[in-house]
Write a protein that holds these residues in place. Sequence first.
Motif, short mmCIF file in Angstrom:
data_model
loop_
_atom_site.label_atom_id
_atom_site.label_comp_id
_atom_site.label_asym_id
_atom_site.label_seq_id
_atom_site.Cartn_x
_atom_site.Cartn_y
_atom_site.Cartn_z
N UNK A 97 0.84 -1.20 0.00
CA UNK A 97 0.00 0.00 0.00
C UNK A 97 0.88 1.25 0.00
N UNK A 98 0.45 2.30 -0.69
CA UNK A 98 1.29 3.49 -0.83
C UNK A 98 1.36 4.40 0.40
N UNK A 99 0.36 4.34 1.27
CA UNK A 99 0.32 5.30 2.37
C UNK A 99 0.74 4.73 3.71
N UNK A 100 1.60 5.47 4.40
CA UNK A 100 1.95 5.18 5.80
C UNK A 100 1.49 6.33 6.68
N UNK A 101 1.25 7.49 6.05
CA UNK A 101 0.83 8.72 6.75
C UNK A 101 -0.34 9.33 6.01
N UNK A 102 -1.20 10.06 6.74
CA UNK A 102 -2.31 10.76 6.09
C UNK A 102 -1.80 12.08 5.50
N UNK A 103 -2.72 12.87 4.94
CA UNK A 103 -2.35 14.13 4.29
C UNK A 103 -1.80 15.18 5.26
N UNK A 120 0.32 14.27 7.60
CA UNK A 120 1.55 13.62 8.05
C UNK A 120 1.40 12.91 9.40
N UNK A 121 0.18 12.46 9.72
CA UNK A 121 -0.08 11.67 10.92
C UNK A 121 0.04 10.19 10.54
N UNK A 122 0.71 9.41 11.40
CA UNK A 122 0.90 8.00 11.10
C UNK A 122 -0.42 7.23 11.09
N UNK A 123 -0.57 6.34 10.11
CA UNK A 123 -1.76 5.50 10.03
C UNK A 123 -1.63 4.32 10.98
N UNK A 124 -2.77 3.83 11.46
CA UNK A 124 -2.81 2.67 12.34
C UNK A 124 -2.83 1.41 11.47
N UNK A 125 -1.74 0.65 11.52
CA UNK A 125 -1.63 -0.54 10.69
C UNK A 125 -2.58 -1.64 11.14
N UNK A 126 -2.87 -1.71 12.45
CA UNK A 126 -3.81 -2.73 12.93
C UNK A 126 -5.21 -2.46 12.38
N UNK A 127 -5.61 -1.18 12.29
CA UNK A 127 -6.91 -0.85 11.71
C UNK A 127 -6.90 -1.16 10.21
N UNK A 128 -5.85 -0.73 9.53
CA UNK A 128 -5.77 -0.92 8.09
C UNK A 128 -5.82 -2.40 7.71
N UNK A 129 -5.16 -3.22 8.51
CA UNK A 129 -5.17 -4.66 8.26
C UNK A 129 -6.56 -5.24 8.41
N UNK A 130 -7.31 -4.73 9.39
CA UNK A 130 -8.68 -5.18 9.61
C UNK A 130 -8.76 -6.60 10.12
N UNK A 131 -9.97 -7.15 10.12
CA UNK A 131 -10.17 -8.53 10.53
C UNK A 131 -9.90 -8.77 12.00
N UNK A 132 -9.56 -10.01 12.30
CA UNK A 132 -9.31 -10.42 13.68
C UNK A 132 -8.12 -9.66 14.26
N UNK A 133 -8.27 -9.10 15.43
CA UNK A 133 -7.19 -8.37 16.07
C UNK A 133 -7.06 -6.93 15.61
#
Length: 70
Positions: free
Chosen positions: A7-13, A15-28
Amino acid sequence: GKGEGKPPFRYDRNNNELCFKFAKGGRGACEDVCPMGRVHACQWCLGAHPNSECSNKGGGKSGKGKNAAK
């Protein structure tokens, strides 16, 4: 891999870091409000959904600029 690439984004517009656990979704996946204070957004389009629900997955038109490593 599934042939989608990374995926291209690690930060939002802002420059705040994205939550990888949310982005992954699913269990956990992360809670509704991230305890780490990270942004809950898709890493493909910055929409308010996990990566798995993105219709732009792998679109590749964006993702340049602010997502360079800090």
